[in-house]
Structures are given as structure tokens and as C-alpha cells.
Design a protein around this motif. Structure first.
Motif, PDB file in Angstrom:
ATOM      1  N   ALA A  76      28.408  32.807  47.343  1.00 24.56           N
ATOM      2  CA  ALA A  76      29.867  32.879  47.271  1.00 24.56           C
ATOM      3  C   ALA A  76      30.311  34.273  47.679  1.00 24.56           C
ATOM      4  CB  ALA A  76      30.346  32.558  45.861  1.00 24.56           C
ATOM      5  N   LEU A  77      31.521  34.351  48.201  1.00 22.34           N
ATOM      6  CA  LEU A  77      32.145  35.635  48.533  1.00 22.34           C
ATOM      7  C   LEU A  77      33.342  35.830  47.612  1.00 22.34           C
ATOM      8  CD1 LEU A  77      32.440  38.143  50.390  1.00 22.34           C
ATOM      9  CD2 LEU A  77      33.949  36.750  51.823  1.00 22.34           C
ATOM     10  N   LEU A  78      33.356  36.939  46.919  1.00 23.44           N
ATOM     11  CA  LEU A  78      34.458  37.254  46.015  1.00 23.44           C
ATOM     12  C   LEU A  78      35.296  38.361  46.626  1.00 23.44           C
ATOM     13  CD1 LEU A  78      32.321  35.820  44.150  1.00 23.44           C
ATOM     14  CD2 LEU A  78      33.214  37.204  42.281  1.00 23.44           C
ATOM     15  N   SER A  79      36.603  38.220  46.549  1.00 20.65           N
ATOM     16  CA  SER A  79      37.501  39.223  47.128  1.00 20.65           C
ATOM     17  C   SER A  79      38.648  39.506  46.170  1.00 20.65           C
ATOM     18  CB  SER A  79      38.058  38.734  48.469  1.00 20.65           C
ATOM     19  OG  SER A  79      38.878  37.582  48.277  1.00 20.65           O
ATOM     20  N   ALA A  80      39.160  40.744  46.244  1.00 22.68           N
ATOM     21  CA  ALA A  80      40.309  41.138  45.425  1.00 22.68           C
ATOM     22  C   ALA A  80      41.572  40.575  46.044  1.00 22.68           C
ATOM     23  CB  ALA A  80      40.391  42.662  45.336  1.00 22.68           C
ATOM     24  N   GLY A  81      42.360  39.880  45.224  1.00 26.15           N
ATOM     25  CA  GLY A  81      43.596  39.284  45.709  1.00 26.15           C
ATOM     26  C   GLY A  81      44.816  40.010  45.188  1.00 26.15           C
ATOM     27  N   ALA A  82      45.965  39.354  45.281  1.00 25.29           N
ATOM     28  CA  ALA A  82      47.225  39.952  44.851  1.00 25.29           C
ATOM     29  C   ALA A  82      47.387  39.833  43.343  1.00 25.29           C
ATOM     30  CB  ALA A  82      48.393  39.270  45.566  1.00 25.29           C
ATOM     31  N   VAL A 127      43.068  43.693  50.782  1.00 21.23           N
ATOM     32  CA  VAL A 127      41.808  43.333  50.122  1.00 21.23           C
ATOM     33  C   VAL A 127      40.931  44.585  50.105  1.00 21.23           C
ATOM     34  CG1 VAL A 127      39.839  41.777  50.094  1.00 21.23           C
ATOM     35  CG2 VAL A 127      42.037  40.994  51.018  1.00 21.23           C
ATOM     36  N   PRO A 128      41.023  45.395  49.044  1.00 21.06           N
ATOM     37  CA  PRO A 128      40.268  46.653  49.016  1.00 21.06           C
ATOM     38  C   PRO A 128      38.803  46.495  48.652  1.00 21.06           C
ATOM     39  CG  PRO A 128      41.575  46.444  47.025  1.00 21.06           C
ATOM     40  CD  PRO A 128      41.915  45.252  47.877  1.00 21.06           C
ATOM     41  N   SER A 129      38.405  45.315  48.158  1.00 24.77           N
ATOM     42  CA  SER A 129      37.007  45.161  47.742  1.00 24.77           C
ATOM     43  C   SER A 129      36.559  43.717  47.909  1.00 24.77           C
ATOM     44  CB  SER A 129      36.829  45.601  46.280  1.00 24.77           C
ATOM     45  OG  SER A 129      35.476  45.576  45.904  1.00 24.77           O
ATOM     46  N   ILE A 130      35.351  43.540  48.448  1.00 21.46           N
ATOM     47  CA  ILE A 130      34.724  42.224  48.570  1.00 21.46           C
ATOM     48  C   ILE A 130      33.260  42.365  48.178  1.00 21.46           C
ATOM     49  CG2 ILE A 130      36.254  41.269  50.342  1.00 21.46           C
ATOM     50  CD1 ILE A 130      34.302  42.200  52.457  1.00 21.46           C
ATOM     51  N   ILE A 131      32.659  41.241  47.742  1.00 25.94           N
ATOM     52  CA  ILE A 131      31.266  41.291  47.318  1.00 25.94           C
ATOM     53  C   ILE A 131      30.669  39.885  47.429  1.00 25.94           C
ATOM     54  CG2 ILE A 131      31.794  40.877  44.874  1.00 25.94           C
ATOM     55  CD1 ILE A 131      29.559  42.855  44.187  1.00 25.94           C
ATOM     56  N   PHE A 132      29.418  39.794  47.870  1.00 29.18           N
ATOM     57  CA  PHE A 132      28.708  38.520  47.946  1.00 29.18           C
ATOM     58  C   PHE A 132      27.981  38.263  46.630  1.00 29.18           C
ATOM     59  CE2 PHE A 132      29.096  39.147  52.547  1.00 29.18           C
ATOM     60  CZ  PHE A 132      29.404  37.855  52.968  1.00 29.18           C
ATOM     61  N   PHE A 133      27.997  36.999  46.213  1.00 33.35           N
ATOM     62  CA  PHE A 133      27.279  36.562  45.019  1.00 33.35           C
ATOM     63  C   PHE A 133      26.281  35.490  45.413  1.00 33.35           C
ATOM     64  CE2 PHE A 133      29.189  38.694  41.490  1.00 33.35           C
ATOM     65  CZ  PHE A 133      28.469  38.301  40.362  1.00 33.35           C
ATOM     66  N   LYS A 134      25.009  35.694  45.032  1.00 34.22           N
ATOM     67  CA  LYS A 134      23.980  34.686  45.298  1.00 34.22           C
ATOM     68  C   LYS A 134      23.287  34.371  43.986  1.00 34.22           C
ATOM     69  CE  LYS A 134      21.565  34.704  49.035  1.00 34.22           C
ATOM     70  NZ  LYS A 134      20.611  35.042  50.110  1.00 34.22           N
ATOM     71  N   ASN A 135      23.567  33.175  43.467  1.00 38.57           N
ATOM     72  CA  ASN A 135      22.993  32.768  42.186  1.00 38.57           C
ATOM     73  C   ASN A 135      22.805  31.260  42.214  1.00 38.57           C
ATOM     74  OD1 ASN A 135      22.608  31.991  39.402  1.00 38.57           O
ATOM     75  ND2 ASN A 135      23.403  34.011  38.821  1.00 38.57           N
ATOM     76  N   SER A 136      21.612  30.816  41.912  1.00 36.22           N
ATOM     77  CA  SER A 136      21.293  29.387  41.986  1.00 36.22           C
ATOM     78  C   SER A 136      22.109  28.561  40.999  1.00 36.22           C
ATOM     79  CB  SER A 136      19.791  29.174  41.712  1.00 36.22           C
ATOM     80  OG  SER A 136      19.439  29.696  40.431  1.00 36.22           O
ATOM     81  N   LYS A 137      22.682  29.225  39.972  1.00 35.83           N
ATOM     82  CA  LYS A 137      23.458  28.501  38.968  1.00 35.83           C
ATOM     83  C   LYS A 137      24.924  28.352  39.348  1.00 35.83           C
ATOM     84  CE  LYS A 137      20.456  29.775  35.107  1.00 35.83           C
ATOM     85  NZ  LYS A 137      20.385  30.381  33.741  1.00 35.83           N
ATOM     86  N   LEU A 138      25.315  28.953  40.501  1.00 37.64           N
ATOM     87  CA  LEU A 138      26.688  28.769  40.954  1.00 37.64           C
ATOM     88  C   LEU A 138      26.879  27.322  41.390  1.00 37.64           C
ATOM     89  CD1 LEU A 138      27.332  32.004  43.056  1.00 37.64           C
ATOM     90  CD2 LEU A 138      28.301  31.419  40.840  1.00 37.64           C
ATOM     91  N   GLN A 139      27.807  26.636  40.754  1.00 39.23           N
ATOM     92  CA  GLN A 139      28.009  25.221  41.016  1.00 39.23           C
ATOM     93  C   GLN A 139      28.965  25.024  42.186  1.00 39.23           C
ATOM     94  OE1 GLN A 139      28.875  22.949  37.462  1.00 39.23           O
ATOM     95  NE2 GLN A 139      27.919  24.505  36.145  1.00 39.23           N
ATOM     96  N   HIS A 140      28.702  23.975  42.960  1.00 34.13           N
ATOM     97  CA  HIS A 140      29.551  23.566  44.083  1.00 34.13           C
ATOM     98  C   HIS A 140      29.550  24.605  45.199  1.00 34.13           C
ATOM     99  CE1 HIS A 140      30.931  20.472  41.344  1.00 34.13           C
ATOM    100  NE2 HIS A 140      31.374  21.402  40.495  1.00 34.13           N
TER     101      HIS A 140
END
Length: 974
Positions: free
Chosen positions: A792-798, A773-786
Motif C-alpha cells: 500500500a502507498l500512504l500519503s498525507a492528505g488535506a 502532499v508533503p509526505s508519502i510512504i510505502f507499506f508492505k505487510n502480509s496482514k494488509l487486507q484487500h
């Protein structure tokens, strides 16, 4: 930041997609026009740069707006633009003048007095306003803009205290000028490939000399007459023993020196039997010889003076230099080839040879000791010879007599022409040159070796005193410079005119490269580094293959490291791989770091290089970087395991952060705030999180980390940590090489949850799958559902996937989607300021844009809002500059580039033409980078193009015929 219009395809390829929209400022201007009811007023350009008003920029916009921009590119566009807008160029030059570049020694003295006056008033430092007043007064620059002065003040006040002292001003200036000198030296940097390539010698007989032919073939001759021809890599091509074995009672013949006569395909050897022998160079067959010389020729040289005329020069044991001038060389040698043979060699005595009408013989008495070297230099029309005797250490003299002796020479020629040769007897009594016909250099301990260069009007000498002296060849009084550095006598010198360099070799097998202009050593290779040992019997530099050849205990070759020549259409930002990049909003500058430990600072608005400094991590690669919250300090991490804090505007290292004991590679670093305290955090190969309090006023330059968190020590990562990301106020996430992500509470130091990247069903059985996982990033947005707390935490996968985690509600995987169209690993993630758009960069240089407000967990993958290819290899840096709506990228392809938010190509940092971020007509768009255009992955899809290829990037027969996506077996080799 909406993307606006739909994606349009360029005429070149559907994959070179961009979005054709005008600059965002165009809309702002139109709005302003509608509001004010008039356009931008073009005023007379007088003191624009002296005011804070942006009149030059306004003028520039107005001038450019008068010419509608074409949507095609033709040759000469840039020149036409300069022709149409000369005022813009002059304005740029005027406004880009840096204050610190105008400071002289007198100005510095005035500034010092001004600072001292403030100190006498009780203030040890001054603020920005006072600094501006004294700069304008002391430097005599009353029209200098306040913006420029403020920028200089901020560079000195890197801590943002609002005050600077005289000591801080001097420190800034000293470091800046020092790094500028280092930059110049680095631009001249040169090196050999170490260790040397070796070829074992199976004999103990010394090699008398080494020469190379025009095609790079290396020719050596041993003392016993064995000639060996080798390839530039020292692979034997031909070997032959030239001397015939005589009777057992007769002493064997030995070679003293040799030279190549490549223009006439001959090899010339001087022997201990007072002979000069000529052999066919291609076959090594005997051709002819001149015997019965008065003395043994110790050193030989050969030079062409015309199409069919040459000099043969040799120095002997009596200090004499003998010149044999041969006209109509081909005819003369053919005549000698038909003479009676002695020991299977056509032979002519020197007494008979000089009686030929095409031969002129001159013997000069030059030195009082053996001649160590004698060479003919056609550019000077002179013979240069050296000796170990001090009074005539080196002599530059005429070839033929230029005084009354010339008449005697004419008499000899006339007598030979009239057939009176029997009455003429060759006199071996050497002549003495007139003082006006020679220049004599008296050098302590004599001269062993020398070289002469017309381009630089330079003579260099070396000898037993271990010094290299640099002379003007026309004046022998005093050397222009002395190069010190060798610890043993110097045995070889060679000047490289095109590079302005001197190569030197000493008898202890040390090789040095010197810069002529700066008179400094650029590179040193001692015997331990090169692997060359023993006594050097011969050495030579081959300009044909850019290599040094040595004969010692073995044959060795040192090859110069040659920088690859770029295509004329290619532009690079660094000379090495770019490892990371970032944007400083405080100075509107871009900083990029390379694998060669070089940091470059660029002007964001024009793409011009502002500053650079190197050697930041003891030549170890810089792996990551970050800025402090004010954007005035730079934090870098390197492969040497250190984290360093810099004033990147002058190259001053402010702090070194490192652990005790063994240090491991630093993979990522960030600057974070916990409550009111700031910290520097680094992660890497030691698999632990290192936290350093930010203490700018600390007395110690080297700072150790705080004790590690208990959870980190007991149950932290098991593999190298690749990335770290913070979500204020308390969340921190780290990802590792094995695919594990740990979310921490940064206040308590406890583990909040562990996340393991899942594999899609089609990836389960893929062999050698990269799960890092070479890169991760946090997302904070009131419009993100569920998502709990809309975080949310986004990460690079395979295989090019991006995983989305709900870290505040059960730490569950909320979804996963394929971000890379070619199933390549996502290497960098970035987001816009409002956490709306996600930018993802993959291993083959593509950038994809996704609107995360449209993501709904459990539903199909979101559609990319747009994508384009920014580089041809892995993207190592990705940052969104929201205020200007541009994207900053860096890559292992040596480039740092700027793009609009929609993928329009603005330019490559370091290109010859400058740009203006707010004026789209100054951008490269609609062009794309040349290497991107010609790369196989940028080719359009068509049946005729879908054939097998050996490309390193992609198997085109595995490419989808319609969507351009690769199957799971896609090559990962880039």
C-alpha cells in the motif's frame, strides 16, 4: 513492536498523554535473571574501558537498579543522581575520550613512520586490525578499547573498503580540526541588520558628534549649534538652535565637539570662540559657560570621579590636554549659574573659575600636533590622548601631577582658601609630565582614534595607515597584534568588553567587527551592503540599544542582530530552524541539519554533541538529508539547488551533484539501489527527477545527473515535487504541491499510474485548502487486507487526513482516515521495520501512532494506539529506531528530541544532562518539554477554560467540549 499498556493521562492534562511502561531492557534483564538465576555481577572497575566487554554499562545498570525510580519530579533530582552514582560519571568520562583528541605532533610523526613501514612492505594501505595495533603503540594508549579504534577507522574509511592510507588519515584529521575551528568561530558569529536604517538630512552642515543617553536617546550637535534628540529609531523628539544669532557683522559661532554630563543632567559644548558652554539636558536651556580659554577645545570628554566630583577634559590645537577638576559640582555650577550673563548665558572666565576653592586646573603639554582625541578612563585613573604626530602618537598619562609639582598645586589650593586669590595669576604655560608619569606610544602616521579596556587589559589604536594595533596599555614597545582588513583610514574604534569584540569604522563607510581572542574579523559591512555613503563626520556605538549611529550624507543606524534569550527552562539543539534529522546505525549517531546550513552530529546514547560543520550549501538552508546504505556518508539537499555528499564525521564534502544552468530548490533526496547499482535521487522546484549514479572514485568533484526519463520530460509533474519514496525492487513514488502522486517503474522510467488526492465532502468548499502532499510512504505487510501483493502507498492528505492507495491493483483509493485530532496537515510519516505501526506527525507538533494491521478498507477510521505532543510547531523530521524502540523527531522550534516508542520523553539533544537510552531512570519522563507544557494547545479541557483567546495556534471557542477536535475552520496559522 506492540505498544503494550493502555494510555494513561498525566496530572497536567489529558492531552499530554503518554504511556507508563518500563524500559524494554527491564524485561530482558528479568528474563536473563530467571535464566541465569542471578543478577548482574558487579565487578571491580579496573580496565573496563580497555576491553570489548560492556562491564561499565552493566555496572551502571546495577547501580541504578538499586534505587527505585520515583514517579514525580522534585528540584535537585539530577544532582542527587550524580551524588548517588559518582562511578557512573567517571566511567562515562573515561570511555568518552576520543582518540583523535589525544594525538600530538610527536604522535603524528610516529604514526607516519608506522604507515611508511607498511608501505615499504608493499602495502599502500592497512586494515582495521593493523590500524588498531599501531594506534595503541604510537599513541601510548594500550588500554584503549577496540571499539573506539574501530569507530575511528570507520570514520576514515567512509566507503567501507576495509583499508585506509596515510593520506586518508591525514585528510580526516585536517578536515576535523578545521571544522572544529570553524565551530568556535561560528559560536562567536555576530552581524548587523543590513541595510542600515536611514534618515535624510535636510541640510549640508556637518554633525560634530553623536552620543546616547542611558535610556537610548540619541543626541547630535551640528557645527552651527543645532541640537537634535532622536529615538533609537531616529525619530525626532526635540530640536533646538543653541547659539544666539549675533550682529550681521559678527561671524557666527560654531561647535567643535560636545559631551553629555548625564549624571548632572547637562550638555557640554566646545565652541570656536574658545568657550565651554553648559545647557540643561532635559530642556536645552542655557545654564552657564566658561570663556576666555587660551585655545579652541577640539575634543571634549567628561568623567565622574566621585558622587559630586568630575573631570572636564579637552584637547586643543597646540597639542595640550587641559583638565578641570571640579569638586561639589552641583554647588559650583549653581554659583556660576547666578553670574552676569553674556548673550543670555551666565558667564565666568577661566581665570576666575580656577580661583574657586572647588576647582583645580591642570594643563599638560603632550603632543606636537593637534589633539585628535582625549578621554578620561576612570578604571585606569588616567588621561589618554592621541595625535597624528608619530613621536607622541598616543600618550597615557596621569591626571594630576604626581611629582614635585604636586606641592605647587597644594600652594595654589591654600592660597585660594585663605582669600589671596587676587595675588594668584593663572599661568597658561603648559606643564610637562615626568617620564614616570606617562607612557608614550610611537606609531607610524599617528593615531586618529583609540579605545581602552581594563577587562582585557587592551589598548587599540587606528589611523591613517589603515591598521588596528592591539597593545598592552602598560608596555609601548611592540603591539600584541595587528588587525588588517580596512582599505581606508580608520576613524572610530570601540571595544565591547562583555563580548570580547572590537568595532571599527573607516572613512569609506566600512564597518568591521573583530574578535579579541582570535584576532580575526567576524563581520564586515561595506558601504554597498549598508547603504551608507558620503564622508562620515561622526559615528558612535550605543551599548544601551546595541546599535551603531553614523552621520554622513544622512543619519544612519546599524543594529546588531541579537540572539533571543531563551527561558532558563528551554533547551534548543540549533540556533535556527531544524529542517531535517536522521539516525546512522553504523555510528549510533543522530545528524540534524538547520536552516542556517549547519550540520550537527549527536551521540545517540547520551544526547551529547559530537561534531558540527557549517556553510554546507553556501549559507543556503539545508532542506533534506539521507544516508548511504552503509550509514557512513551523508547526502544533503539545499535551497541552492545542489545535492552534496559528505563524510559527516569530519565535514569533508566528497561530491557536489547539480544540474547545468539554473538550479531550483531541492525538496527531498534518497539513496536507492537498482539491481547492483546505487543512485542518488533528488526532486524539487524544477519539477523533474534528477538521478545521479553513485561513483565515489570519480575524478570530478562536481557530477551532473543522467538524462531525464522521457515520461518525466513529457508528462511529469506540473508543480514542485515535495517528496519521493521507494518500494524495492522497482516502484518509486513522487508527490507534488498540487496534490498529484505519480508512481514510476524505476527500472524502465515509465509512469505506472497517477493518483490524485480526493477531498472529503466536508472539505469541498473550504477556501484556500492546502492540498499538497508533503509526505508519502510505502507499506508492505502480509496482514494488509484487500491489497494486492500486500503493498500500500500512504500519503498525507488535506485537513490532517491520510490516504491509502492500492497501487498494484487498479491504483484505487483503498481508504482515508483523519489522523490529526486537530485537523492539521500531516507533515511526516514513518513506519516500524516490520511495517506494522505507522507514525504520523502534524503541523502543530503532535505524533499519532496507528496499527495498520487493523485497517480494513471501507470501514471506519482506525483508532490511534496513542498520541502525544512532541513539539510546539511543525515537525520536520521523524524516524523510528527499531533496535532501541525509540522515536527521533525534529521541528521548526529549533529542537531535536528523542522519545520512547510510547511517547515517553527521553530528552532534547543539546541539554545539559546526558541520558542513557537503555536506562529509563535517566530520561526526562514523566516530565514533558517546558514549551509544550505551557503552550495553549496543551491545556486540559474544561468549561472555564473554553473562552475566547487571541492565541495564534487555535480558537478555543471552536474546540469540541469533549473530544478536543477542531471544526473545519480551525486556524492553520502556527
Amino acid at each position: 513492536m506492540p505498544l503494550g499498556k493502555k494510555v494513561r493521562s498525566s496530572s497536567a492534562s489529558g492531552r499530554l498523554e503518554t504511556q507508563h511502561v518500563s524500559s524494554i531492557l527491564c524485561e530482558l534483564w528479568r528474563t536473563a535473571d530467571r535464566t541465569t538465576g542471578s543478577g548482574c555481577c558487579v565487578e571491580k572497575l579496573t580496565d573496563d574501558c580497555s576491553e570489548d566487554k560492556q562491564q561499565p554499562e552493566c555496572l551502571e545498570r546495577e547501580l541504578l537498579s538499586q534505587n527505585r525510580r520515583r514517579h514525580s519530579i522534585t528540584q535537585g533530582d539530577e544532582a542527587q543522581m550524580r551524588k548517588q552514582h559518582p562511578i557512573i560519571d567517571s566511567t562515562r568520562r573515561l570511555c568518552s575520550l576520543k582518540i583523535d583528541e589525544t594525538i600530538s605532533l610527536d604522535n603524528l610523526q610516529k604514526l607516519k613512520l608506522a604507515f611508511e613501514e607498511f608501505e615499504r612492505g608493499g602495502s599502500r594501505s592497512i586494515d582495521a586490525k593493523c590500524f588498531g595495533r599501531i594506534v595503541k603503540k604510537c599513541l601510548g594508549l594500550p588500554k584503549t578499547s577496540n571499539e573506539q579504534i574501530q569507530r575511528l577507522f570507520k570514520k576514515i574509511d567512509y566507503l567501507g573498503q576495509g583499508q585506509i592510507s596515510w593520506g586518508e588519515f591525514c585528510t580526516h584529521m585536517m578536515h576535523e580540526y578545521k571544522e572544529k575551528q570553524e565551530t568556535v568561530r561560528r559560536s562567536k558569529q555576530v552581524a548587523f541588520t543590513l541595510p542600515a536604517s536611514m534618515k535624510t538630512l535636510c541640510h549640508g552642515i556637518p554633525i560634530v558628534n553623536i552620543h546616547s543617553s542611558h535610556d537610548g536617546t540619541i543626541v547630535t550637535v551640528r557645527e552651527d549649534g543645532v541640537v537634535c534628540c532622536c529615538s533609537p529609531e531616529l525619530k525626532p523628539l526635540k530640536t533646538k538652535h543653541l547659539f544666539n544669532e549675533g550682529p550681521a557683522s559678527r561671524k557666527s559661532k560654531w561647535a567643535s565637539d560636545f559631551i553629555l554630563m548625564t549624571e548632572f543632567n547637562k550638555l557640554m559644548i566646545g565652541t570656536g570662540d574658545r568657550e565651554i558652554q553648559l545647557y540643561e539636558l532635559s530642556t536645552l536651556e542655557p545654564y552657564c559657560q566658561i570663556n576666555a580659554l587660551e585655545t579652541v577645545p577640539l575634543t571634549l570628554d567628561f568623567g565622574c570621579t566621585g558622587p559630586d566630583q568630575c573631570y572636564i577634559v579637552y584637547g586643543d590645537t597646540e597639542g595640550c590636554v587641559t583638565i578641570i577638576l571640579i569638586s561639589y559640582v552641583g554647588d559650583t555650577l549653581r554659583l556660576w549659574n547666578k553670574l552676569p550673563e553674556i548673550e543670555n548665558m551666565p558667564n565666568i572666565a577661566i581665570d576666575d573659575a580656577v580661583l574657586f576653592p572647588n576647582v583645580t586646573f591642570v594643563r599638560w603639554k603632550v603632543h606636537q600636533d593637534w589633539v585628535t582625541q582625549a578621554k578620561y578612563f576612570h578604571s585606569f585613573q588616567a588621561i589618554v590622548s592621541s595625535s597624528k604626530e608619530e613621536s607622541t602618537s598616543l600618550v597615557i598619562g596621569c591626571v594630576l601631577p604626581l611629582t614635585d609639582a604636586e606641592q605647587q598645586l597644594d600652594d595654589i589650593r591654600e592660597a585660594c582658601y585663605e582669600g589671596k586669590t587676587k595675588k594668584i595669576q593663572l599661568s597658561w604655560t603648559p606643564q610637562l609630565r615626568a617620564s614616570c608619569d606617562q607612557t608614550v606610544f610611537n606609531i607610524s602616521k599617528g593615531v586618529k582614534t583609540f579605545d581602552l579596556c581594563q577587562k582585557h587589559s587592551l589598548l587599540v589604536t587606528g589611523g591613517m595607515d589603515r591598521l588596528i594595533r592591539m597593545w598592552n596599555p602598560h608596555f609601548s614597545g611592540k603591539p600584541n597584534g595587528i588587525l588588517k582588513g580596512h582599505s581606508a583610514p580608520i576613524t572610530y574604534l570601540h571595544i565591547i568588553p562583555e563580548n570580547g569584540q572590537i568595532f571599527s569604522v573607516s572613512i569609506d563607510c566600512t564597518v568591521k567587527i573583530w574578535d579579541i581572542q582570535d584576532q580575526c574579523c567576524l563581520f564586515t559591512a561595506d558601504s554597498q551592503a549598508s547603504g551608507i555613503h558620503g564622508d562620515i563626520s561622526a559615528c558612535s556605538y550605543s551599548s544601551a540599544v546595541k546599535s551603531f549611529y553614523f552621520a554622513a550624507d544622512c543619519m544612519a543606524v546599524l543594529s546588531l542582530k541579537i540572539r533571543p534569550r531563551l527561558h532558563s527552562r528551554l533547551t534548543v539543539s540549533h540556533d535556527e530552524t531544524v529542517m531535517c534529522c536522521g539516525y546512522s546505525e553504523e555510528f549510533r549517531q543522530v545528524v540534524s541539519c538547520s536552516e542556517g546550513s549547519v550540520v550537527k552530529v549527536w551521540d545517540f546514547d547520551t544526547g551529547r554533541q559530537v561534531f558540527e560543520f557549517g556553510g554546507t550549501h553556501d549559507q543556503s538552508a539545508i532542506t533534506c538529508m539521507a544516508f548511504d546504505p552503509k550509514g557512513r556518508r551523508l547526502i544533503t539537499g539545499g535551497r541552492d539547488g545542489c545535492v552534496k555528499i559528505w563524510n559527516f564525521n569530519n565535514g569533508q564534502c566528497l561530491k557536489t551533484l547539480r544540474k547545468d544552468g539554473e538550479c531550483h530548490k531541492v525538496c527531498d533526496c534518497i539513496f536507492l539501489q537498482v539491481h547492483r547499482t546505487f543512485y542518488v535521487m533528488s526532486v524539487g522546484g524544477d519539477r523533474k527527477i534528477d538521478i545521479y549514479p553513485d561513483i565515489p572514485e570519480g575524478l570530478h568533484h562536481v557530477q551532473r545527473p543522467q538524462p531525464s526519463w522521457q515520461d518525466d520530460l513529457i508528462s511529469g509533474h506540473k508543480e514542485d515535487i515535495l517528496c519521493v519514496a521507494q518500494c524495492p525492487p522497482s516502484l518509486l513514488a513522487t508527490s507534488s504541491y498540487d496534490g498529484e502522486i505519480i508512481v514510476w517503474n524505476v527500472i524502465s522510467g515509465r509512469i505506472r499510474c497517477r493518483l490524485v488526492s480526493p477531498l472529503l465532502a466536508e472539505h469541498q468548499n473550504v477556501e484556500g485548502l492546502d492540498t499538497s502532499v508533503p509526505s508519502i510512504i510505502f507499506f508492505k505487510n502480509s496482514k494488509l487486507q484487500h491489497f494486492s501483493s500486500a503493498t500500500a502507498l500512504l500519503s498525507a492528505g488535506a485537513m490532517g487526513c491520510i490516504n491509502i492507495w492500492n497501487v498494484l491493483s487498479g491504483s484505487k483509493l483503498a481508504g482515508s482516515f483523519k489522523a490529526s485530532k486537530f485537523q492539521q496537515k500531516i507533515t511526516k510519516l514513518a513506519k516500524t521495520a516490520k511495517d506494522t505501526l505507522l507514525y504520523a506527525a502534524d503541523r502543530i507538533g503532535y505524533i499519532y501512532v496507528y496499527n495498520m494491521e487493523k485497517f480494513i478498507a471501507g470501514q471506519k477510521s482506525p483508532r490511534a494506539e496513542g498520541f502525544w505532543r512532541a513539539h510546539t510547531s511543525q515537525i520536520t523530521g521523524l524516524q523510528i529506531v527499531d533496535n532501541d524502540q525509540v522515536v527521533l523527531t525534529s521541528s521548526t522550534d529549533y529542537t531535536v528530541r528523542l522519545w520512547s516508542a510510547h511517547g515517553e520523553y527521553i530528552g532534547t539533544f543539546g541539554q545539559s544532562e546526558s541520558w542513557n537510552v537503555h536506562i529509563s531512570s535517566s530520561w526526562k519522563h514523566p516530565a514533558v518539554p517546558y514549551e509544550v507544557l505551557i503552550d495553549p494547545l496543551s491545556m486540559p479541557h474544561h468549561e472555564i477554560l473554553n473562552v475566547k483567546t487571541s492565541s495564534d495556534y487555535i480558537d478555543t471557542d471552536k474546540t469540541g467540549a469533549h473530544k478536543g477536535e477542531l471544526k473545519s475552520e480551525t486556524h492553520s496559522k502556527v
